[in-house]
Design an enzyme around this catalytic site. Sequence first.
Site, PDB file in Angstrom:
ATOM      1  CG  ASN A   1      -2.203   0.801   0.947  1.00  0.00           C
ATOM      2  OD1 ASN A   1      -2.354   1.444  -0.100  1.00  0.00           O
ATOM      3  ND2 ASN A   1      -3.106   0.798   1.903  1.00  0.00           N
TER       4      ASN A   1
ATOM      5  CG  HIS B   1      -6.446   1.248   7.478  1.00  0.00           C
ATOM      6  ND1 HIS B   1      -5.290   1.968   7.705  1.00  0.00           N
ATOM      7  CD2 HIS B   1      -6.182   0.447   6.417  1.00  0.00           C
ATOM      8  CE1 HIS B   1      -4.376   1.613   6.823  1.00  0.00           C
ATOM      9  NE2 HIS B   1      -4.886   0.690   6.031  1.00  0.00           N
TER      10      HIS B   1
END
Length: 510
Positions: free
Chosen positions: A350, A381
């Site tokens: 990521n 998140h």
Amino acid sequence: MGEREDTAFKTTGSKWLLPVSEYLGFPLDQVNFLTCQLFALAAAFWFRLYLSPSHANPLVRHAVAALLGIAFLIFCFGWYSAHILTVVVASYLIIIKADINNVHRYSMVTAMGYLTVCQVSRVFIYNYGVLSTDFSGPLMIVTQKITTLAFQLHDGMCKKPEQLTPEQKPLAINVKPSLIEYLSYNLNFLSILVGPCSNYKEYMDFIEGRHISRRLRQHSGTCNGQNGYDKTPDPSPLNAVCRKLLICSGCMLFFLTVTRSLPIMYNVDPNFVSHAPFVTRLTYAFLSIQAARPKFYFAWTLADAVNNAAGYGFLGMDENGKPSWDLICNLNILKIETATSFKTFIDNWNIRTGIWLKTVCYDRAPKHRLALTFILSALWHGVYPGYYFTFITAIPITMAARAVRKSVRHYLLSSRGLKLGYDIVTWAATQLAICYTVMPFLLLAVDPTLVYYRSMYFHVHIIILVVIALHRKHKPSVFSATNKTFSSSFSSPCPTQCQPVHSNNNDKVD
């Protein structure tokens, strides 16, 4: 068809492909997503070949990119797309109306606040259920873009050049974007569904036809336009796109044949936990985590291919003089799978989110930079407890790994055999530690996470405590080294093939 299956085939988006969904046995929202991404791939080639800067002016390119992106949102999410459009419009009003000295703060609070409200609703209103149409992914990407642009706008309009770091200077924005430019940057069809987030000025270079020529001049080390690059045709992304689509095909095949046969939730199945030996449970946990990665590999690599097909993502010429299209790559699969340290794994996973965290938080926080960055990452998140188990566990694991590496590694570099053995052991330890750390992230809730930890006898937590205790007398050096480890994660960029040519190597975090 049972109630659970019915839920899987429901969506607030388009139901045109419901027969395909039922025939293939895949949830309708996943079928819609894949259809849009494949359509985006075809549209990207058309965008590059027939709507190139030489054939269409920037306004047309902005409008088409934004309208296609909005169409994808409506097709996939139906009325849920209003959430994404709302936060984008609200953030644009902040940029236009708010005090420029505070525009970055207002944008951060608005975007992150709206995202958090939506994330909280998933946990507490929908009782841990992932919605049949989960719009949080695009909302998370839009949040990155909104805040990135706001901070870079503040850099360009409120700070003097000498107040900016070498990485911030070329990305600073000196003029507020128009509405169509803002919508195109945030909602373009290339990245609306799965990203990645890129910088506003790089995106504008792409739309206006300067993207490749500028990076070629950077590669040559001159900006006078006399190096011959301006007279040569733009490098074709076809080879890069084909290579990435081949990777996607492999990941899809792996998902269909392996991943679906190794469900994550089986790790906390009461019968399995009660009767399977520890080694069997550990092996299954390792295999199921390994098998869960290809779906991320597939989504991020396909998104990268879509951008490349449109002519976006050109990095420069590599050491062999061949064009590289990894400017906005989001992962390095080979380095992830062969990682021999926790940090190496994080640095290659990521990647664009790591760069975003560094851009908007780590580089700007006056103090407690590391803690604030981890908090921002966790909030971004979501609010599932499993996410926080993962982040809280990751910090001491990194500390312990750094302590062991600092104490042991230099003794094992005297011969190739010893180093090979060390690399094998550290690879296995890293992959098992990643498995233990990431499992709660996928289990989401508290109860299954505790069931998993108990089934593993908390062995990683115990090992961490023992290692840190054994190094207590070296505590200052360990903590200092650990901070350096995290700092290098925030200051070293994505892997070599993802780095801007002649960059200052200051782009990475997660």
